[in-house]
Design a protein around this motif. Sequence first.
Motif, PDB file in Angstrom:
ATOM      1  N   THR A  64     -14.694   1.708   3.344  1.00 51.54           N
ATOM      2  CA  THR A  64     -14.013   2.131   2.107  1.00 51.54           C
ATOM      3  C   THR A  64     -12.921   3.159   2.370  1.00 51.54           C
ATOM      4  OG1 THR A  64     -15.756   3.797   1.836  1.00 51.54           O
ATOM      5  CG2 THR A  64     -16.014   1.746   0.620  1.00 51.54           C
ATOM      6  N   TRP A  65     -13.026   3.886   3.484  1.00 53.15           N
ATOM      7  CA  TRP A  65     -12.170   5.062   3.569  1.00 53.15           C
ATOM      8  C   TRP A  65     -10.682   4.760   3.710  1.00 53.15           C
ATOM      9  CZ3 TRP A  65      -9.123   7.296   7.424  1.00 53.15           C
ATOM     10  CH2 TRP A  65      -9.254   6.799   8.722  1.00 53.15           C
ATOM     11  N   MET A  66     -10.343   3.793   4.554  1.00 54.24           N
ATOM     12  CA  MET A  66      -8.907   3.524   4.722  1.00 54.24           C
ATOM     13  C   MET A  66      -8.267   2.976   3.451  1.00 54.24           C
ATOM     14  SD  MET A  66      -7.727   2.549   8.521  1.00 54.24           S
ATOM     15  CE  MET A  66      -9.033   1.647   9.299  1.00 54.24           C
ATOM     16  N   PRO A  67      -8.852   1.952   2.826  1.00 53.93           N
ATOM     17  CA  PRO A  67      -8.239   1.450   1.588  1.00 53.93           C
ATOM     18  C   PRO A  67      -8.034   2.546   0.544  1.00 53.93           C
ATOM     19  CG  PRO A  67      -9.992  -0.027   2.291  1.00 53.93           C
ATOM     20  CD  PRO A  67     -10.031   1.156   3.206  1.00 53.93           C
ATOM     21  N   VAL A  68      -9.061   3.407   0.394  1.00 55.59           N
ATOM     22  CA  VAL A  68      -8.939   4.446  -0.628  1.00 55.59           C
ATOM     23  C   VAL A  68      -7.816   5.416  -0.259  1.00 55.59           C
ATOM     24  CG1 VAL A  68     -10.105   6.398  -1.704  1.00 55.59           C
ATOM     25  CG2 VAL A  68     -11.311   4.240  -1.401  1.00 55.59           C
ATOM     26  N   LEU A  69      -7.746   5.748   1.018  1.00 50.82           N
ATOM     27  CA  LEU A  69      -6.684   6.654   1.443  1.00 50.82           C
ATOM     28  C   LEU A  69      -5.309   6.028   1.215  1.00 50.82           C
ATOM     29  CD1 LEU A  69      -7.876   9.230   2.434  1.00 50.82           C
ATOM     30  CD2 LEU A  69      -6.947   8.761   4.686  1.00 50.82           C
ATOM     31  N   PHE A  70      -5.176   4.738   1.520  1.00 47.36           N
ATOM     32  CA  PHE A  70      -3.900   4.060   1.295  1.00 47.36           C
ATOM     33  C   PHE A  70      -3.551   4.063  -0.197  1.00 47.36           C
ATOM     34  CE2 PHE A  70      -4.900   1.241   5.216  1.00 47.36           C
ATOM     35  CZ  PHE A  70      -4.421   2.225   6.064  1.00 47.36           C
ATOM     36  N   ILE A  71      -4.542   3.765  -1.023  1.00 51.41           N
ATOM     37  CA  ILE A  71      -4.297   3.721  -2.466  1.00 51.41           C
ATOM     38  C   ILE A  71      -3.865   5.090  -2.967  1.00 51.41           C
ATOM     39  CG2 ILE A  71      -5.444   3.452  -4.709  1.00 51.41           C
ATOM     40  CD1 ILE A  71      -7.089   1.177  -3.454  1.00 51.41           C
ATOM     41  N   VAL A  72      -4.566   6.114  -2.475  1.00 53.18           N
ATOM     42  CA  VAL A  72      -4.267   7.477  -2.896  1.00 53.18           C
ATOM     43  C   VAL A  72      -2.839   7.859  -2.507  1.00 53.18           C
ATOM     44  CG1 VAL A  72      -4.790   9.812  -2.111  1.00 53.18           C
ATOM     45  CG2 VAL A  72      -6.608   8.397  -3.051  1.00 53.18           C
ATOM     46  N   VAL A  73      -2.446   7.506  -1.303  1.00 52.76           N
ATOM     47  CA  VAL A  73      -1.081   7.833  -0.864  1.00 52.76           C
ATOM     48  C   VAL A  73      -0.069   7.069  -1.709  1.00 52.76           C
ATOM     49  CG1 VAL A  73       0.555   7.643   1.048  1.00 52.76           C
ATOM     50  CG2 VAL A  73      -1.770   8.456   1.475  1.00 52.76           C
ATOM     51  N   ALA A  74      -0.365   5.799  -2.008  1.00 49.64           N
ATOM     52  CA  ALA A  74       0.555   5.010  -2.833  1.00 49.64           C
ATOM     53  C   ALA A  74       0.694   5.634  -4.219  1.00 49.64           C
ATOM     54  CB  ALA A  74       0.061   3.563  -2.935  1.00 49.64           C
ATOM     55  N   ILE A  75      -0.421   6.076  -4.777  1.00 51.13           N
ATOM     56  CA  ILE A  75      -0.361   6.709  -6.108  1.00 51.13           C
ATOM     57  C   ILE A  75       0.493   7.976  -6.056  1.00 51.13           C
ATOM     58  CG2 ILE A  75      -1.726   7.952  -7.836  1.00 51.13           C
ATOM     59  CD1 ILE A  75      -3.964   5.952  -7.447  1.00 51.13           C
ATOM     60  N   MET A  76       0.234   8.810  -5.040  1.00 52.10           N
ATOM     61  CA  MET A  76       0.992  10.058  -4.930  1.00 52.10           C
ATOM     62  C   MET A  76       2.489   9.789  -4.772  1.00 52.10           C
ATOM     63  SD  MET A  76      -1.100  12.766  -4.873  1.00 52.10           S
ATOM     64  CE  MET A  76      -0.542  14.069  -3.776  1.00 52.10           C
ATOM     65  N   ALA A  77       2.823   8.872  -3.862  1.00 54.04           N
ATOM     66  CA  ALA A  77       4.234   8.580  -3.599  1.00 54.04           C
ATOM     67  C   ALA A  77       4.913   8.057  -4.863  1.00 54.04           C
ATOM     68  CB  ALA A  77       4.350   7.561  -2.474  1.00 54.04           C
ATOM     69  N   SER A  78       4.229   7.167  -5.589  1.00 56.84           N
ATOM     70  CA  SER A  78       4.822   6.591  -6.789  1.00 56.84           C
ATOM     71  C   SER A  78       4.999   7.640  -7.871  1.00 56.84           C
ATOM     72  CB  SER A  78       3.929   5.481  -7.341  1.00 56.84           C
ATOM     73  OG  SER A  78       3.532   4.634  -6.318  1.00 56.84           O
ATOM     74  N   TYR A  79       3.967   8.474  -8.006  1.00 55.34           N
ATOM     75  CA  TYR A  79       4.019   9.470  -9.071  1.00 55.34           C
ATOM     76  C   TYR A  79       5.113  10.490  -8.813  1.00 55.34           C
ATOM     77  CZ  TYR A  79       2.686  13.415 -11.965  1.00 55.34           C
ATOM     78  OH  TYR A  79       2.711  14.454 -12.850  1.00 55.34           O
ATOM     79  N   TYR A  80       5.219  10.958  -7.571  1.00 56.75           N
ATOM     80  CA  TYR A  80       6.204  12.002  -7.305  1.00 56.75           C
ATOM     81  C   TYR A  80       7.622  11.475  -7.330  1.00 56.75           C
ATOM     82  CZ  TYR A  80       2.808  15.624  -6.647  1.00 56.75           C
ATOM     83  OH  TYR A  80       1.835  16.548  -6.886  1.00 56.75           O
TER      84      TYR A  80
END
Lengths: 661, 661
Positions: free
Chosen positions: B364-380
């Motif tokens: 689970t860890w890599m997918p969640v980390l990727f998703i989290v980074v994608a969310i952050m990048a998109s939001y900022y």
Amino acid sequence: MQFYYYSLMAGIVSLIIAILAAFLVMKKNEGTNKMKEIAAAIREGASAYLNRQLQVIAVFTVILAILFYIFLKPNGLQIVIAFLVGAIASYLTAYLGMNVAVRTNLRTAKSAEKGIKEAFWTAILGGSVTGFAAVGFSLIGISVLLAYLTISNVVLLIGFGFGASLISLFARVGGGIYTKAADVGADLVGKTELNLPEDDPRNPAVIADNVGDNVGDCAGMAADVFESYSVTLVATLLIAAAFATAHGFSYPLYIAIMGVAASMISIPLMGQYGRHPNRALYVGMGSAVAIAAALDYLLTLVLHLSLLSVVPVLSGLVLAFLLFWVADYYTGGKSKSVIKIAKASTSGAGTNVITGLAVGLRSTWMPVLFIVVAIMASYYSAGVYGIGIAAVGMLSITATVLTIDSFGPITDNAGGIAEMASLPSSVRKVTDHLDALGNTTKATTKAYAIGGAALSATALFVAFAQAVHLANLDALNPTVTVGIFIGALIPFVFSSFLMESVGYAANLMVEEVRRQVRTIKGLMQGKAKPDYARAVDIATVNALKSLIVPELIAIVTPIAVGLILGKAALGGLLVGMIPSALMLALFMANSGAAMDNAKKYIESGKFGGKGSDAHKAAVVGDTLGDPLKDTAGPALNSMIKVVSTISILLAPLFLTFALLH
Amino acid sequence: MQFYYYSLMAGIVSLIIAILAAFLVMKKNEGTNKMKEIAAAIREGASAYLNRQLQVIAVFTVILAILFYIFLKPNGLQIVIAFLVGAIASYLTAYLGMNVAVRTNLRTAKSAEKGIKEAFWTAILGGSVTGFAAVGFSLIGISVLLAYLTISNVVLLIGFGFGASLISLFARVGGGIYTKAADVGADLVGKTELNLPEDDPRNPAVIADNVGDNVGDCAGMAADVFESYSVTLVATLLIAAAFATAHGFSYPLYIAIMGVAASMISIPLMGQYGRHPNRALYVGMGSAVAIAAALDYLLTLVLHLSLLSVVPVLSGLVLAFLLFWVADYYTGGKSKSVIKIAKASTSGAGTNVITGLAVGLRSTWMPVLFIVVAIMASYYSAGVYGIGIAAVGMLSITATVLTIDSFGPITDNAGGIAEMASLPSSVRKVTDHLDALGNTTKATTKAYAIGGAALSATALFVAFAQAVHLANLDALNPTVTVGIFIGALIPFVFSSFLMESVGYAANLMVEEVRRQVRTIKGLMQGKAKPDYARAVDIATVNALKSLIVPELIAIVTPIAVGLILGKAALGGLLVGMIPSALMLALFMANSGAAMDNAKKYIESGKFGGKGSDAHKAAVVGDTLGDPLKDTAGPALNSMIKVVSTISILLAPLFLTFALLH
């Protein structure tokens, strides 16, 4: 007189009771030389493990103490002292409890000669040492620290909470891996390949298995519940510091005192029902809850509090009873779910584990609903402080619950000793009965520990928000969302390491047992003794090796999130972690217990009985269930509190330094 | 010209491509009469199931449509129309895709005579029908509804999203239970008790098993991804309605058009690499991502958007590729994790499943980390609208991904037909190779579907907050906390029903197969034919029976929480549910896929090979993995979107009526 002198006295009384109970146990007959010899082997293995574990813990503790001293100026010294007091008190509880347990096991087996009531009471008496030691050390530690730090510095008490959490995590992770590596290893070869019964002395892993019961279920559980108890009190005191109410500080400690009093009555009462042990346990839990509730009601009158303020503490107590009951409902020896799993075993191991996991997944709904209702009731009657009080109320009867819990490994060991020492079948019948009951108590008290951890973590979350001055935590803020995702992730990754470690170490154990069977001539004929020490050593070394990564995950993740993404993300992390860990822990604990009992149900002669294909299938489910219920599941309790307490402890750092925000 | 005419045209073009691809497939040679006969049996079973499922769906749909019409005044009629369009479009996608798949399977087997490239291309061509049909129906549906409802009523589009979600949930739950009950049932007796190879025609459950591949992996997955695609577009349009930007409405649809264009190039490109199918899949995914990224960049220039606005769409596309890769990393045929599980099998089924679940938990860890980074990048880079755009970007290449996914059941069936029709071993070698690859593609596209669902649910959550006018959602508010706990709970309870249904139906299947082997004389000697239809019927009836409760959980829980505890608690429910479902889905999907491939790894001759004890242990893991990866895991995707869309759809009710608050 300051209120904490009362709790100090209650703590000292608890400790005296624990010592008295230990004396009473030690006076009992130890039985034959053979029994003494076996018990000595278990005792040595357990002590050796605890001592080696202490070395690893000491390294971690010293490093952390130095870091706290440096980075947490100007209160570094006080925090380090509180931290060390928490860590030492926790370790003492585990150490004392386990040392009595490994001396109660053979005495329980011996007293089984006199009948079930006597054996039951011996085991309960031995268990009560852990129970009263836990509350005793906790109340003494907190009271002394309150006197030392003074109320105005109450926030520094979090050091005590973190100390307790750290030890608890070590004890849960290390003990959990140890016990299940040994158990699974012993079962896989012993029962499946060699067709030996449980606890057969020809099985080289049998001593390691019995050691494991003590270091895992006894020492691990003691440290875990000690921690829940301590941390909940600390969290509530922290909340009280923010929402100063008239009795804010003293009230939680008074509730704890009432709980001690209730346990002092409920435990002997349980002994009276020893002829019907199943009923006795409900009597124990029920009377503890009822007496505590009555005393808490009187407390409300004495303190002139509004009647509404008794709602949170009642919610907590009722919750304790309901969680106890619901675990029994899903995992009890003859429950519908257990029979369903047993039936599924007739079409193979695959359907057995599918159904077993389904039961565990399902079993989450009632506990969560109960917790949710308790939170609502507490909040609407007394605000967020009420949530802390509900947790304190629930945990106030810790002495009784830990007594019932320690009963499990003691009777498990007693059964093992009776088997290995070839005691007469009338004795074995008694020990087997108590052993089976011990499985139920382990499951039910686990549910209590999980629920207690969740409630206590919720209280800690409130305390965290105050520590970092968060007036609100907006889940619509993507930084918080990111924290929530990371928080939900931690329990999954954390438990993967524990599961993997058990799988790995069990594999080594299997190879070792196979090797001994192959190389030691006459072993299977009972003419030669196996090399028990090698098996003990394999379990010990692998448990200690596997400790490091999970510990680091729990400690480093919140620090990294706090320092990089800031306090809002860290708050999100806690919000995501608590429910994720709660669900996973309930799922794992109940799946495991139900699969264990499904195997026992088949062994009782149903669906083909022992040795049938259904039985073989059920053994696979039991093997999977072992690390679920005794390693990964319980360790999650400790993990969420380590993460929560370190987040509060390091709040000053997150306030002054954060890369983003 | 309004922007939605462009997307309408893109939709029509997609549909034309789908029909063309279907024609090309139908023109291919069907092979021998024996093959036609087998394929016809599979086709009939699949159609029969889809038709009976439609009856259940129709009842639900009509009841819901009436309720919406009554309670959602004044927009009841428009919502009902949007709802029906969504439901019908989704069902058409699943229906068309599956009907082509059950005609491509035997043609793939036949074309395997001409070599791997030809067989690969046949399967890809058949799969592309589903891929282009999904985006075609979705774009047409949304565009037509935009014209009908007009932009000012864009919020009513949520009806379309809910329609798609509802069908998707039915298709995922029903198809998932069907396919695994049949598969597990066939394997348990066939492989374990009777020692028959996979797809042996003497196994009475073999046709049901092949039907299951189509109704589960093909129809179920098509409806699921159709839904993610549609719902994401709807959510982003809803967010655009709140944060009106210059290109707010048209931009997501343009991105979708670019994705269609990218797929039109990447799919034929994949065919060029057919001689090395493993590489071809990476070429397909990689080229789709790269071409879409390039087109989206051009789009930014044409629309005169800031360069920063390309960050979200890029994040989504890169995320798609990374999720594809990480599933392969953890579950690929020769990955470290898979070998670890295979090795653990040598000490028995217990350690196999322990290690298998550990791998899933870890994955689970890599997918969640990727998703989290994608969310952050998109939001900022673009605010919350950016999160919607990231989801749209990720899902824009849906046609390619669904093509690769449908490849799985087609080649699985092709292998089955080749086996049952006793085609020469040279042909079987080709189909076996493609079948094995199909397992990988199923795992990798599942990761994409899960990630897409999580991102799309996050966008829906933002849309929900706007729909109920939540300016913020304070996780410190205990009502929200309670919602979070309930939200985290739903995925566990929901999946327990699915797991249990599979266990139960598989058990019945096992009994039926045993009965036929016992009562049909000459069956095992190949002299008499089994009664395939009975097995198909058992799978059908049980899948349909098991549909109701999970559906009700997903629909009733959010309504109850919204009406009783109010919109803040419902917001909390979404916050708790999304990460919980994401973790559980990743854990289940990857555990299952890794255990499946561990079995295949042993079958390739490692650790004792086929028939060894390790292999038997690995079969147990595979059996457990089946419902994890193909029933419970994927159904969670649909569930979170049903819960999210109904929460938005009924927002007006929650605003005007709530017991508490």
